[in-house]
Design an enzyme around this catalytic site. Structure first.
Site, PDB file in Angstrom:
ATOM      1  N   GLN A  80      -5.580   2.051  23.450  1.00  9.57           N
ATOM      2  CA  GLN A  80      -6.905   1.754  24.003  1.00  9.57           C
ATOM      3  C   GLN A  80      -7.438   0.417  23.486  1.00  9.57           C
ATOM      4  O   GLN A  80      -8.649   0.242  23.310  1.00  9.57           O
ATOM      5  CB  GLN A  80      -7.878   2.886  23.684  1.00  9.57           C
ATOM      6  CG  GLN A  80      -7.698   4.107  24.570  1.00  9.57           C
ATOM      7  CD  GLN A  80      -7.939   3.806  26.057  1.00  9.57           C
ATOM      8  OE1 GLN A  80      -8.735   2.945  26.412  1.00  9.57           O
ATOM      9  NE2 GLN A  80      -7.227   4.513  26.939  1.00  9.57           N
ATOM     10  N   SER A  81      -6.551  -0.531  23.237  1.00  9.26           N
ATOM     11  CA  SER A  81      -6.964  -1.833  22.708  1.00  9.26           C
ATOM     12  C   SER A  81      -7.861  -2.604  23.686  1.00  9.26           C
ATOM     13  O   SER A  81      -7.482  -2.863  24.829  1.00  9.26           O
ATOM     14  CB  SER A  81      -5.719  -2.674  22.413  1.00  9.26           C
ATOM     15  OG  SER A  81      -6.083  -4.027  22.183  1.00  9.26           O
ATOM     16  N   ASN A  82      -9.045  -2.991  23.198  1.00  8.66           N
ATOM     17  CA  ASN A  82      -9.935  -3.838  24.000  1.00  8.66           C
ATOM     18  C   ASN A  82      -9.375  -5.257  24.069  1.00  8.66           C
ATOM     19  O   ASN A  82      -9.546  -5.956  25.058  1.00  8.66           O
ATOM     20  CB  ASN A  82     -11.332  -3.894  23.365  1.00  8.66           C
ATOM     21  CG  ASN A  82     -11.952  -2.517  23.259  1.00  8.66           C
ATOM     22  OD1 ASN A  82     -12.146  -1.846  24.255  1.00  8.66           O
ATOM     23  ND2 ASN A  82     -12.243  -2.085  22.039  1.00  8.66           N
TER      24      ASN A  82
END
Ligand SMILES: *Cc1c(COP(=O)(O)O)cnc(C)c1O
Length: 334
Positions: A80-82
């Site tokens: 879920q890396s921004n």
């Protein structure tokens, strides 16, 4: 007097973000907590495929990739890396194929949601990390495969945190100093810190902008102990100063990293993280995520409630983004 930020204007930059981001008061949250006067700098509104702090860093990083003659970029992060999502969107915007090395999940989600959904929509190629391997190993493999296929990959570091990336936050502090003429100065700036580039840029920028000496820059760590993070921020800030030709060097004693809110560690959502997400949403209609900005806000709430700032003190919360991940945390938030 000459502009202390002039050296920044001489460096390559690709415009990707909606700037300046607004600074807004948080009256209902402030009243609820009954202490400091809280404001927010809306860096969650930088505009690129739902925005966030990495977009500012990418303005300098993508320029370097183009300068190097790259035709694709590789970066890494959590599922879920921004950062990975904003890199993928930046790649789409400028026509650079994006390869994302994401930390393999115990089981791949049946339907991609949150940042992973956006990664797919903007056309990124996803590579899960090799079994038990660190990011660097999988990045090296992917880079080699791309080169063997005749491509020219450019590697953007984890979190976009290197001397180039942090310039985005030097620029952000310059932007703040300009806005402060209207909204006034703050006694403290509070933000989430993890790979350190955001904090390093703010620290260097605060020096260049000559912020009042008693103005605190407080990074709330969401992932690492201060013992590790402080030297990283110092090294990054110094690398940035060098790029700008500034003789100034950061002092470890002047870099504030608060690691008291780590709980069980990175992305392990605890009750305080959860409560901060709910409070911001219910009192201000403001979306924060439980991994970064919710945890930093939980730290800020605790500091206010402990009377750390004193009544009437003005505190600016830098909202660095993350709400795109909310759907992936629905089960722990509701
Ligand atoms: C990456 C990130 C941070 C931390 O920034 P660093 O420069 O890595 O310290 C904070 N908030 C959000 C939402 C992020 O995605």
């Amino acid at each position: 007097m000459s502009d202390p930020f002039a050296a920044l204007d001489a460096l390559l930059r690709v415009r990707l973000a909606h700037l300046p981001t607004p600074i807004e008061p948080l009256p209902r949250l402030s009243a609820h907590l009954g202490g400091a006067e809280l404001w927010v700098k809306r860096d969650d509104q930088t505009g690129l495929a739902t925005g966030g702090n990495k977009t500012r860093k990418l303005e300098y990083l993508i320029a370097q990739a183009q300068q190097a003659g790259a035709d694709c970029v590789i970066t890494a992060g959590a599922a879920q890396s921004n950062h990975a999502r904003q890199t993928a969107a930046a790649g789409a915007k400028v026509g650079l194929e994006a390869h994302l090395v994401l930390h393999a999940l115990p089981s791949e989600p049946p339907v991609p949601i949150g940042n992973l959904l956006i990664d797919r929509l903007v056309g990124a190629v996803i590579h899960w990390t090799d079994e038990g391997a660190p990011y660097a190993q999988t990045i090296a493999r992917v880079a080699e495969e791309l080169r063997a296929a005749g491509k020219r990959p450019y590697v953007i570091p984890y979190g976009g945190s290197n001397a180039w990336g942090l310039l985005g936050y030097v620029q952000a502090m310059r932007e703040f100093a300009e806005q402060a003429r209207e909204v006034g100065h703050f006694d403290a700036h509070v933000f989430a810190t993890s790979s350190g580039g955001t904090q390093a840029g703010l620290v260097l920028g605060a020096h260049l902008a000559a912020l009042p000496a008693d103005c605190a820059l407080i990074g709330i760590s969401v992932s690492d102990v201060a013992e590790e993070l402080v030297p990283r921020v110092v090294a990054l800030a110094n690398a940035g100063a060098e790029l700008l030709g500034s003789p100034w060097r950061a002092r470890a004693e002047a870099v504030q990293v608060n690691d008291r809110y780590l709980g069980e560690g990175y992305a392990v959502v605890n009750e305080a993280d959860r409560e901060a997400v709910h409070l911001a949403a219910r009192l201000e209609g403001l979306l924060v995520d439980p991994v970064y900005t919710g945890r930093a806000l939980a730290g800020l709430i605790d500091l206010v409630q402990r009377g750390e700032f004193g009544r009437g003190k003005r505190v600016l919360f830098w909202h660095t983004g993350g709400a795109a991940a909310l759907a992936a945390f629905a089960d722990v938030l509701l």
